[in-house]
Design an enzyme around this catalytic site. Sequence first.
Site, short mmCIF file in Angstrom:
data_model
loop_
_atom_site.label_atom_id
_atom_site.label_comp_id
_atom_site.label_asym_id
_atom_site.label_seq_id
_atom_site.Cartn_x
_atom_site.Cartn_y
_atom_site.Cartn_z
N HIS A 51 0.83 -1.21 0.00
CA HIS A 51 0.00 0.00 0.00
C HIS A 51 0.86 1.26 0.00
O HIS A 51 2.09 1.20 0.14
CB HIS A 51 -0.94 -0.02 1.20
CG HIS A 51 -2.01 -1.07 1.10
ND1 HIS A 51 -2.99 -1.22 2.04
CD2 HIS A 51 -2.25 -2.02 0.15
CE1 HIS A 51 -3.79 -2.21 1.70
NE2 HIS A 51 -3.35 -2.71 0.56
N GLU A 53 1.36 3.78 2.12
CA GLU A 53 2.15 4.11 3.29
C GLU A 53 3.44 3.28 3.35
O GLU A 53 4.51 3.80 3.66
CB GLU A 53 1.33 3.87 4.57
CG GLU A 53 0.05 4.67 4.63
CD GLU A 53 -1.16 3.89 4.11
OE1 GLU A 53 -2.23 3.98 4.75
OE2 GLU A 53 -1.03 3.20 3.07
N CYS A 87 -1.34 -1.33 7.39
CA CYS A 87 -0.47 -0.16 7.25
C CYS A 87 -0.33 0.57 8.59
O CYS A 87 0.72 1.16 8.86
CB CYS A 87 -1.02 0.78 6.19
SG CYS A 87 -0.92 0.10 4.52
N SER A 172 -32.22 -3.35 -44.61
CA SER A 172 -31.71 -4.13 -45.74
C SER A 172 -30.47 -3.47 -46.36
O SER A 172 -29.79 -4.08 -47.17
CB SER A 172 -32.79 -4.26 -46.82
OG SER A 172 -33.14 -2.98 -47.35
N ARG A 192 -12.57 3.18 -20.74
CA ARG A 192 -12.88 1.77 -20.50
C ARG A 192 -11.81 1.09 -19.65
O ARG A 192 -12.12 0.27 -18.79
CB ARG A 192 -13.02 1.03 -21.84
CG ARG A 192 -14.24 1.42 -22.65
CD ARG A 192 -14.20 0.76 -24.02
NE ARG A 192 -15.37 1.10 -24.83
CZ ARG A 192 -15.55 0.71 -26.09
NH1 ARG A 192 -14.62 -0.03 -26.68
NH2 ARG A 192 -16.65 1.07 -26.75
#
Length: 322
Positions: A51, A53, A87, A172, A192
Amino acid sequence: MTIDESYMHRCLQLASLGLGAVQPNPMVGAVIVHDGKIIGEGYHHAYGEPHAEVNAIASVKETSLLTSSTLYVSLEPCSHYGKTPPCADAIIARGIPKVVVGTQDYHSKVNGAGIRKLKGAGVEVVMPVCEKECVELNKRFFTYHREHRPYIILKWAQTSDGFMDIDRSDDSKPQDYWITNPALKVITHKWRSEEDAILVGWRTMHNDKPQLTTRCYPGKDPQRFVMQRGEEIISPLPYIPLPEDISEALNILYEKKIQSVIVEGGRQTLDRFIEAGFWDEARILVGDCKFERGLKAPVLTQKPQRVETIDKNQIVYVRRHL
């Protein structure tokens, strides 16, 4: 801007580098300051890795300075074992005397426990600092844990005269058409890559057969979902079917741990989300072409938060709640 706010803004800059890579964890940045000088920085790079920290502490060359330093972190330090150790324990073990926190972590496994652990060990804790910005950065994470649903982004393209699709009364004669310029296509593929999932309706899948990938941008593909037509299972791979009922669909996405989803239409699917009030922001791509007739795009009552112009095209950003 205060000194604390200045350092917290740096934490936010660092944290944002994890967008699209840390889910289902939140994005977090940390800065360590000694005598008005930054001596360490870190952010959460990817899910399962250390993480912010821990990375910030590891970056400090003169570790003896930690016992007289202040650690700034954009989100409350965790206090439980997950993919990595707590942490809060690492901060205490290093003897860091003061921690400035952007906002509390409302995940059920944290929710103030990290703060209590730090204070219990004699660490001075200052919070919140830049709370609005820290919450905004992790809007996906907070929406998922507070509202038990994904953060929902509506996205569609429309012409300058307000149409999102051609007149398909005569199927069509297949027609190739594109509303916006290539630059916006790259941007949408970047979007995305930043979210967990993408969703379309069965008509869009049938008419356009969209790939819904990040092929124009170097990022991960989102999971692909399609809302079915009634009970009929019509979606081929790689689409994952969802019921037409919005609440049921969101419950399924929540159970699948999807924190964010882009809804790319078509019109009926977008209308369902808008009418049900289940959306958080909209990103509307406006081309400089005209169809003159066809399928009208949705109209939102909220005013745009901001408008960005790119090569005669526009991106209109709308938030449901500011």
